[in-house]
Design a protein around this motif. Structure first.
Motif, PDB file in Angstrom:
ATOM      1  N   ASP A 276     -37.066  68.631 -40.216  1.00 46.36           N
ATOM      2  CA  ASP A 276     -36.885  69.520 -41.358  1.00 46.36           C
ATOM      3  C   ASP A 276     -38.133  69.530 -42.233  1.00 46.36           C
ATOM      4  O   ASP A 276     -38.577  70.593 -42.697  1.00 46.36           O
ATOM      5  N   SER A 277     -38.719  68.355 -42.438  1.00 44.54           N
ATOM      6  CA  SER A 277     -39.948  68.261 -43.229  1.00 44.54           C
ATOM      7  C   SER A 277     -41.102  68.983 -42.536  1.00 44.54           C
ATOM      8  O   SER A 277     -41.910  69.664 -43.186  1.00 44.54           O
ATOM      9  N   PHE A 278     -41.186  68.845 -41.214  1.00 48.01           N
ATOM     10  CA  PHE A 278     -42.224  69.536 -40.442  1.00 48.01           C
ATOM     11  C   PHE A 278     -42.100  71.049 -40.600  1.00 48.01           C
ATOM     12  O   PHE A 278     -43.091  71.749 -40.846  1.00 48.01           O
ATOM     13  N   LEU A 279     -40.896  71.552 -40.482  1.00 48.68           N
ATOM     14  CA  LEU A 279     -40.676  72.993 -40.632  1.00 48.68           C
ATOM     15  C   LEU A 279     -41.040  73.471 -42.045  1.00 48.68           C
ATOM     16  O   LEU A 279     -41.614  74.559 -42.207  1.00 48.68           O
ATOM     17  N   ASP A 280     -40.737  72.654 -43.032  1.00 49.47           N
ATOM     18  CA  ASP A 280     -41.118  73.002 -44.412  1.00 49.47           C
ATOM     19  C   ASP A 280     -42.634  73.070 -44.557  1.00 49.47           C
ATOM     20  O   ASP A 280     -43.169  73.951 -45.238  1.00 49.47           O
ATOM     21  N   CYS A 281     -43.328  72.126 -43.908  1.00 48.69           N
ATOM     22  CA  CYS A 281     -44.796  72.124 -43.963  1.00 48.69           C
ATOM     23  C   CYS A 281     -45.369  73.346 -43.259  1.00 48.69           C
ATOM     24  O   CYS A 281     -46.342  73.950 -43.722  1.00 48.69           O
ATOM     25  N   VAL A 282     -44.772  73.716 -42.129  1.00 47.70           N
ATOM     26  CA  VAL A 282     -45.225  74.900 -41.396  1.00 47.70           C
ATOM     27  C   VAL A 282     -45.063  76.142 -42.271  1.00 47.70           C
ATOM     28  O   VAL A 282     -45.955  76.994 -42.342  1.00 47.70           O
ATOM     29  N   ARG A 283     -43.956  76.252 -42.959  1.00 44.87           N
ATOM     30  CA  ARG A 283     -43.698  77.428 -43.784  1.00 44.87           C
ATOM     31  C   ARG A 283     -44.578  77.455 -45.034  1.00 44.87           C
ATOM     32  O   ARG A 283     -45.156  78.485 -45.380  1.00 44.87           O
ATOM     33  N   ALA A 284     -44.689  76.299 -45.712  1.00 46.54           N
ATOM     34  CA  ALA A 284     -45.404  76.251 -46.994  1.00 46.54           C
ATOM     35  C   ALA A 284     -46.882  75.917 -46.845  1.00 46.54           C
ATOM     36  O   ALA A 284     -47.616  75.978 -47.838  1.00 46.54           O
ATOM     37  N   ARG A 285     -47.321  75.552 -45.621  1.00 51.13           N
ATOM     38  CA  ARG A 285     -48.710  75.155 -45.359  1.00 51.13           C
ATOM     39  C   ARG A 285     -49.102  73.963 -46.217  1.00 51.13           C
ATOM     40  O   ARG A 285     -50.158  73.936 -46.858  1.00 51.13           O
ATOM     41  N   THR A 286     -48.239  72.955 -46.249  1.00 51.76           N
ATOM     42  CA  THR A 286     -48.485  71.743 -47.029  1.00 51.76           C
ATOM     43  C   THR A 286     -48.725  70.558 -46.094  1.00 51.76           C
ATOM     44  O   THR A 286     -48.368  70.587 -44.916  1.00 51.76           O
ATOM     45  N   LEU A 287     -49.303  69.494 -46.635  1.00 47.22           N
ATOM     46  CA  LEU A 287     -49.657  68.316 -45.848  1.00 47.22           C
ATOM     47  C   LEU A 287     -48.398  67.540 -45.460  1.00 47.22           C
ATOM     48  O   LEU A 287     -47.545  67.271 -46.303  1.00 47.22           O
ATOM     49  N   PRO A 288     -48.260  67.161 -44.193  1.00 47.34           N
ATOM     50  CA  PRO A 288     -47.079  66.400 -43.761  1.00 47.34           C
ATOM     51  C   PRO A 288     -47.053  64.994 -44.376  1.00 47.34           C
ATOM     52  O   PRO A 288     -48.084  64.453 -44.784  1.00 47.34           O
ATOM     53  N   LEU A 289     -45.859  64.403 -44.413  1.00 47.91           N
ATOM     54  CA  LEU A 289     -45.722  63.027 -44.875  1.00 47.91           C
ATOM     55  C   LEU A 289     -46.545  62.084 -44.003  1.00 47.91           C
ATOM     56  O   LEU A 289     -47.194  61.157 -44.499  1.00 47.91           O
ATOM     57  N   VAL A 290     -46.526  62.313 -42.695  1.00 44.62           N
ATOM     58  CA  VAL A 290     -47.354  61.526 -41.765  1.00 44.62           C
ATOM     59  C   VAL A 290     -48.289  62.491 -41.053  1.00 44.62           C
ATOM     60  O   VAL A 290     -47.967  63.043 -40.003  1.00 44.62           O
ATOM     61  N   SER A 291     -49.449  62.683 -41.634  1.00 47.81           N
ATOM     62  CA  SER A 291     -50.424  63.610 -41.064  1.00 47.81           C
ATOM     63  C   SER A 291     -51.209  62.938 -39.949  1.00 47.81           C
ATOM     64  O   SER A 291     -51.109  61.730 -39.723  1.00 47.81           O
ATOM     65  N   GLY A 292     -52.015  63.730 -39.274  1.00 48.09           N
ATOM     66  CA  GLY A 292     -52.877  63.171 -38.243  1.00 48.09           C
ATOM     67  C   GLY A 292     -53.823  62.118 -38.785  1.00 48.09           C
ATOM     68  O   GLY A 292     -54.132  61.137 -38.100  1.00 48.09           O
ATOM     69  N   VAL A 293     -54.268  62.295 -40.032  1.00 49.96           N
ATOM     70  CA  VAL A 293     -55.181  61.326 -40.652  1.00 49.96           C
ATOM     71  C   VAL A 293     -54.502  59.972 -40.785  1.00 49.96           C
ATOM     72  O   VAL A 293     -55.088  58.926 -40.475  1.00 49.96           O
TER      73      VAL A 293
END
Length: 309
Positions: A276-293
């Protein structure tokens, strides 16, 4: 896009990928376009269960989806994630990001250059116990962690550090928030040709020390972590969904004045929350809680540990 469902695909529908497909199919934010797996029978079974189509080759999803979950063996993470990122598709890839640091860095670089979402499935970050207590854990000085599990063949394409310990490495690094100064580690193979049990002592530059033990050859399952900090002792049992906090008594009081607090953690669905958080990030273009960095940071610490096993 604001009012439309996000088009998504799942690459790899084995044990964990099947759950990804189920969560997307149940989400009112997503439309599951299709699933991909090298096992045609498995792909058909899962597709039928979740009401979607089987896609023969993951590259057939290019131009048809906005994001994907990748839940294939670790050795394939880099190639598949790179191909999707290169095609402008946001990616949620299961942990570890990659087995090789240079490959992981390349994925992070591509995602940043293209301004794409790259989220990594460090599921414990969405564990209700961690979410409940992360605001209480402040400047820990010592961390003790045990993650023990009976043997299963799933995940044995990598050693126990990348299979199990990396969960705790990521959580600890996110809470300590300090560079690593030194690592001491031991590990031995038991049932595979790779270390199946390992212990690491991680010293951070701020003085915090984490003692982390992981095993995939234990009789019973155990997932516990304890934080010792200047004002409190915090114990979390992931499996039992219980936590205890013992607060340091005020100045002048004795040890008998230590205040204990038992906390029952509400049952949750960490994977559903992650997706659900991933989908929110995809829609809002925001940084994920656990990003690649952040996943790369955990992988770098894991590599320091693995180099000593």
């Amino acid at each position: 896009m604001d009012d439309e469902k996000i088009l998504v695909g799942v690459i790899g529908v084995g044990y964990l990928g099947k759950f990804h497909a189920e969560k997307y199919a149940a989400s009112d934010k997503a439309s599951l376009v299709g699933v991909v797996d090298i096992d045609d029978k498995r792909a058909c079974e899962v597709a039928k269960t979740v009401g979607t189509s089987v896609v023969p080759d993951y590259r057939d999803l290019f131009g048809r989806v906005q994001c994907v979950s990748i839940a294939v063996p670790t050795r394939f993470h880099h190639r598949i994630a790179r191909d999707f990122l290169g095609s402008g598709v946001d990616v949620l890839v299961e942990k570890p990001l990659c087995a090789d640091i240079s490959e992981a860095r390349e994925l992070v670089d591509i995602a940043q250059a293209k301004r794409l979402i790259l989220q990594v499935g460090h599921l414990e970050r969405f564990n209700p116990a961690i979410r409940r207590l992360e605001s209480v854990i402040k400047e820990p000085k010592f961390v003790e962690c045990h993650r023990l599990a009976p043997f299963v063949e799933r995940g044995t394409d990598v050693d126990v550090v990348l299979d199990l310990m990396i969960h705790d490495i990521d959580v600890i690094a996110s809470l300590v928030r300090s560079p690593v100064k030194r690592v001491e580690a031991v590990g031995v193979p038991v049932l595979t040709d790779k270390p199946d049990i390992a212990n690491a002592r991680i010293t951070f530059t701020n003085g915090c020390i984490a003692n982390v033990t992981s095993s995939r050859v234990s009789i019973k399952r155990e997932r516990k972590v304890r934080f010792f900090q200047p004002d409190a002792y915090i114990s979390i049992d992931y499996d039992q969904r219980r936590a205890q906090i013992f607060h340091k008594p005020p100045p002048g009081a004795g040890w008998l004045d230590i205040q204990g607090e038992n906390i029952d953690i509400q049952e949750g669905d960490a994977l559903a929350d992650e997706i659900d958080s991933f989908l929110d990030c995809v829609r809002a273009r925001t940084l994920p809680l656990v990003s690649g960095v952040e996943a790369l940071r955990a992988l770098e610490i894991a590599s320091m540990i693995r180099s000593q096993l």
